[in-house]
Design a protein around this motif. Structure first.
Motif, short mmCIF file in Angstrom:
data_model
loop_
_atom_site.label_atom_id
_atom_site.label_comp_id
_atom_site.label_asym_id
_atom_site.label_seq_id
_atom_site.Cartn_x
_atom_site.Cartn_y
_atom_site.Cartn_z
N VAL A 34 -7.88 -44.95 -2.84
CA VAL A 34 -6.99 -44.96 -2.04
C VAL A 34 -6.13 -46.36 -2.43
O VAL A 34 -4.86 -46.46 -2.57
N ALA A 35 -6.95 -47.26 -2.20
CA ALA A 35 -6.31 -48.50 -2.29
C ALA A 35 -6.05 -49.15 -3.65
O ALA A 35 -5.10 -49.71 -3.96
N LEU A 53 -4.89 -46.93 -5.97
CA LEU A 53 -3.61 -46.01 -5.99
C LEU A 53 -2.57 -46.64 -5.29
O LEU A 53 -1.45 -46.92 -6.26
N ASN A 54 -2.76 -47.15 -4.19
CA ASN A 54 -1.47 -47.72 -3.63
C ASN A 54 -1.15 -49.09 -4.34
O ASN A 54 -0.04 -49.29 -4.26
N THR A 55 -2.02 -49.73 -4.74
CA THR A 55 -1.69 -51.04 -5.53
C THR A 55 -1.16 -50.59 -6.79
O THR A 55 -0.04 -51.34 -7.22
N LEU A 92 0.95 -48.02 -7.50
CA LEU A 92 2.08 -47.44 -7.15
C LEU A 92 2.96 -48.59 -6.70
O LEU A 92 4.21 -48.61 -7.03
N THR A 93 2.45 -49.43 -6.11
CA THR A 93 3.27 -50.72 -5.55
C THR A 93 3.79 -51.45 -6.74
O THR A 93 4.92 -51.90 -6.82
N LYS A 100 6.60 -49.52 -8.66
CA LYS A 100 7.60 -49.43 -7.85
C LYS A 100 8.47 -50.68 -8.10
O LYS A 100 9.76 -50.89 -8.44
#
Length: 60
Positions: free
Chosen positions: A31-32, A34-36, A38-39, A42
């Protein structure tokens, strides 16, 4: 996933706890990551969009 949880519940002793802990650690890491990712994607898209807008405004 139900089979995995059922298998974890049926295991006795410390090995079940260790497997569950390992799954939690791997899940949090995914999750961490994937979050990084995607950020970062973006931020790159926003930068590219701003560059495109500025180019179109400067070259009518």
């Amino acid at each position: 996933m139900k089979k995995v949880f059922k298998r974890l519940k049926s295991q006795k002793g410390m090995s079940g706890v260790l497997v569950a802990l390992l799954l939690v650690i791997v899940g949090v890491g995914l999750v961490a990551g994937l979050n990084t990712a995607l950020t970062d994607m973006k931020d790159d898209m926003v930068k590219d969009a701003n560059t495109s807008v500025q180019n179109s405004l400067n070259n009518p």
